[in-house]
Design an enzyme around this catalytic site. Structure first.
Site, PDB file in Angstrom:
ATOM      1  N   ILE A 149       0.843  -1.200   0.000  1.00  0.00           N
ATOM      2  CA  ILE A 149       0.000   0.000   0.000  1.00  0.00           C
ATOM      3  C   ILE A 149       0.879   1.251   0.000  1.00  0.00           C
ATOM      4  O   ILE A 149       0.653   2.182  -0.796  1.00  0.00           O
ATOM      5  CB  ILE A 149      -0.980  -0.023   1.199  1.00  0.00           C
ATOM      6  CG1 ILE A 149      -1.940  -1.210   1.046  1.00  0.00           C
ATOM      7  CG2 ILE A 149      -1.758   1.289   1.307  1.00  0.00           C
ATOM      8  CD1 ILE A 149      -2.767  -1.536   2.275  1.00  0.00           C
ATOM      9  N   ARG A 229      -3.929   0.700  10.719  1.00  0.00           N
ATOM     10  CA  ARG A 229      -4.587   0.095  11.876  1.00  0.00           C
ATOM     11  C   ARG A 229      -4.630   1.081  13.030  1.00  0.00           C
ATOM     12  O   ARG A 229      -3.639   1.782  13.301  1.00  0.00           O
ATOM     13  CB  ARG A 229      -3.812  -1.135  12.362  1.00  0.00           C
ATOM     14  CG  ARG A 229      -4.212  -2.421  11.690  1.00  0.00           C
ATOM     15  CD  ARG A 229      -5.688  -2.779  11.907  1.00  0.00           C
ATOM     16  NE  ARG A 229      -6.061  -3.943  11.124  1.00  0.00           N
ATOM     17  CZ  ARG A 229      -6.434  -3.923   9.839  1.00  0.00           C
ATOM     18  NH1 ARG A 229      -6.533  -2.780   9.176  1.00  0.00           N
ATOM     19  NH2 ARG A 229      -6.747  -5.038   9.222  1.00  0.00           N
ATOM     20  N   GLU A 258     -13.031  -0.543  17.277  1.00  0.00           N
ATOM     21  CA  GLU A 258     -13.987  -0.323  16.193  1.00  0.00           C
ATOM     22  C   GLU A 258     -15.276  -1.065  16.479  1.00  0.00           C
ATOM     23  O   GLU A 258     -15.204  -2.262  16.828  1.00  0.00           O
ATOM     24  CB  GLU A 258     -13.378  -0.782  14.858  1.00  0.00           C
ATOM     25  CG  GLU A 258     -12.211   0.101  14.454  1.00  0.00           C
ATOM     26  CD  GLU A 258     -11.569  -0.281  13.113  1.00  0.00           C
ATOM     27  OE1 GLU A 258     -12.104  -1.151  12.412  1.00  0.00           O
ATOM     28  OE2 GLU A 258     -10.544   0.312  12.780  1.00  0.00           O
ATOM     29  N   HIS A 276     -13.440   2.648   8.536  1.00  0.00           N
ATOM     30  CA  HIS A 276     -12.638   1.515   8.035  1.00  0.00           C
ATOM     31  C   HIS A 276     -13.076   1.125   6.611  1.00  0.00           C
ATOM     32  O   HIS A 276     -13.506  -0.010   6.372  1.00  0.00           O
ATOM     33  CB  HIS A 276     -12.743   0.324   8.993  1.00  0.00           C
ATOM     34  CG  HIS A 276     -11.614  -0.659   8.844  1.00  0.00           C
ATOM     35  ND1 HIS A 276     -11.126  -1.394   9.880  1.00  0.00           N
ATOM     36  CD2 HIS A 276     -10.867  -1.024   7.772  1.00  0.00           C
ATOM     37  CE1 HIS A 276     -10.143  -2.179   9.464  1.00  0.00           C
ATOM     38  NE2 HIS A 276      -9.971  -1.973   8.170  1.00  0.00           N
TER      39      HIS A 276
END
Ligand SMILES: NC(=O)C1=CN([C@@H]2O[C@H](COP(=O)(O)OP(=O)(O)OC[C@H]3O[C@@H](n4cnc5c(N)ncnc54)[C@H](O)[C@@H]3O)[C@@H](O)[C@H]2O)C=CC1
Ligand SMILES: O=C(O)C(=O)COP(=O)(O)O
Length: 526
Positions: A149, A229, A258, A276
């Site tokens: 990423i 994260r 979360e 998210h």
């Protein structure tokens, strides 16, 4: 018949490889749903919502594989799964582009106040002077974690005229040069960047890596992004640095908990957030679902998987080559385990001939799996074999030898206990199958399958006849029989095979015969 639990929202289209299996029942329900019989589940598919912890795993004794339809496996207790011999796989690259694009979109939105401005327009306000933005062009983007990423984000940011500074201890200078980024120590990224983004996994090392101390090293006016994260950036510390006006703003897709509920960061207008959503595109969801569904099916159909977290990757071609040796290794481990009557402290395996060129570490694990079968309650396989040996203080050694005793290939396994040791050697003969060619000092030749009887005896007339008579008296048909000896009149062995397991009473009579040194019933299943 397999039972597969899809515990989170996973693309139905991507699940086709599983839905098409005619020997699988698919259940799409939460793992906490009381209607789900967790004890029968063979495969579990999740995203980030389901927490796969030891407690859940203990309720799933039949579970063989956990598939994460995404990248991060921090919601799965991988060590606990490994101990239980459960394979964990993920879909490492299916959502890379989506997450990089989302991070870029968050960065652009943060710098131009898009969410805040959007809300005012919808509230029929026209506050053009409140939202003076900052250009990306010419700014330094600090990337912590230059994996898939991070790399895709760097490419996109360079196209916008940004300079990129990267901290990733595993990034080589060559690769950094190829990507056109500057690889530097973390402090240099913290000090020189206008915008800092994290793209590491959440691990013991990365948890809280952007804490007060790290924030204190950054430029005043720095912006932060976290689309990796929750917890990599300490939320309390970030709130403090935004509160004092040091950090100019933050864009967050992920949170320590979360859903996050009350969070000190939400009171700031310069903090923007998404729930998210990094991987939430049609494309990414189809990719990750297809990847894991294919892998789970391959696994259940006894093929190797490529994206395992706790098992070394092995290609289908290589697996096909080692398949016969794999089976034979398990069988030899299982035979040794039944022949040596004490706990062992060492297991050493020597590979010679053609097998020595294959993935021998996989075969070593298979031998251990065979050895531990029936010795311990936990299912031992290639996933937890080495760990299980380590936990039990067994040293595992692997050697390659040029001496293959005249065979095209051979594997020799020696187990050593405190009092005794036992050696077995096998070879695989094309179109003929596996053969055990040596047992504890004796050359022999038998197929390591079914119900076997292994007798060590003195090489004297009548021993074989007496064994045969007892078996005959009990109407037991001997399927095969092999004998071996070192010298005339010395010790000898015989290995017999039967269609049915030998009953206790017959076995007891055999043990009482003269000239028998030891006698073992061996069952080799699979
Ligand atoms: N928001 C979302 O929906 C999504 C979030 N993610 C998160 O993004 C993370 C990164 O994903 P990928 O790039 O695909 O993973 P990756 O495995 O390709 O890259 C992670 C990089 O972090 C580096 N790294 C590890 N420890 C480090 C440390 N202590 N300091 C600096 N660098 C370190 C590694 O060397 C590696 O290059 C995932 O672990 C996952 O948690 C992934 C996909 C979607
Ligand atoms: O792949 C990842 O690591 C993600 O964070 C994506 O999570 P999700 O599958 O959207 O719950």
């Amino acid at each position: 018949m397999f039972t597969i639990l899809i515990a989170d929202a996973i693309s139905e289209e991507g699940l086709q490889p599983l839905l098409e299996m005619d020997n699988a029942t698919i259940i799409q329900k939460k793992a906490s749903d009381p209607e789900v019989s967790l004890e029968v589940i063979d495969a579990l598919l999740v995203r980030s919502a389901t927490k796969v912890n030891d407690e859940l795993l203990n309720k799933m004794p039949n579970l063989k594989i956990i598939a994460r339809a995404g990248v991060g496996v921090d919601n799965i207790e991988v060590d606990a799964a490994t101990r239980k011999g459960i394979v964990v796989i993920n879909a490492p690259d299916g959502n890379t582009i989506s997450t990089a694009e989302h991070t870029f979109a968050m960065m652009a939105s943060l710098m131009r106040n898009i969410p805040q401005a959007h809300q005012t327009v919808k509230n029929l306000e026209w506050k053009r002077n409140n939202y003076l933005g900052t250009e990306l062009f010419g700014k330094t983007l600090g990337i912590i974690g230059m994996g898939r990423i991070g790399t895709e984000l760097a490419k996109r940011s360079k196209a916008f005229g940004m300079m990129i500074k990267v901290f990733d201890p595993f990034l080589t200078k060559d690769r950094a040069a190829k990507l056109g980024v500057e690889s530097c120590p973390i402090d240099s990224v913290l000090q020189d960047s206008d915008i800092i983004t994290v793209h590491t996994p959440l691990t013991a090392e990365t948890k809280g890596m952007i804490n007060e101390q790290a924030l204190s090293k950054t430029k005043k006016g720095v912006f932060f992004l976290n689309c990796a994260r929750g917890g990599i950036i300490d939320e309390q510390a970030l709130a403090k640095y935004i509160g004092i006006g040091h950090v100019a703003g933050a864009a967050l897709d992920v949170f320590e908990t979360e859903p996050p509920g009350e969070n000190p960061l939400f009171k700031f207008d310069n903090v923007i957030a998404t729930p998210h959503l990094g991987a939430s595109t049609k494309e990414a969801q189809l990719n990750v679902a297809t990847q894991v569904a294919r892998e789970v099916r391959l696994f259940l159909e006894n093929n190797p998987v490529s994206n395992s977290i706790n098992l070394p990757a092995i290609s289908k071609d290589i697996f096909e080559k080692i398949r016969p040796f794999h089976q034979m290794s398990k069988q030899m481990g299982y035979i040794i385990s039944q022949c040596i009557k004490e706990g062992i402290r060492e297991l050493s395996i020597t590979y010679s001939g053609t097998v020595a060129e294959l993935e021998t570490s996989y075969l070593t694990k298979a031998t251990l799996a065979g050895f531990f079968k029936n010795r311990i309650a936990v299912n031992v396989n290639e996933v937890n074999a080495l760990l299980t040996a380590k936990e039990r203080g067994i040293t595992v050694g692997e050697k390659i030898s040029a001496d293959s005793y005249g065979y095209a290939n051979c594997i020799t396994v020696t187990a050593k206990g405190e009092e005794t040791s036992f050696t077995i050697r096998g070879t695989y003969i094309e179109h003929y199958g596996p053969r055990i060619v040596y047992l504890n000092g004796f050359n022999i030749d038998f197929l390591p399958e079914g119900n076997l009887l292994y007798i060590q005896h003195m090489d004297r007339p009548g021993v074989i006849g007496r064994v045969g008579r007892i078996l005959g008296d009990y109407s037991i048909n001997i399927a095969t029989m092999q004998v071996g000896r070192k010298e005339a009149g010395g010790e000898a062995i015989m290995v017999l095979s039967f269609d049915k397991p030998l009953e206790d009473d017959t076995f007891a009579l055999l043990t009482k015969l003269d000239d028998i040194v030891s006698i073992n019933r061996i069952t080799v299943s699979e």
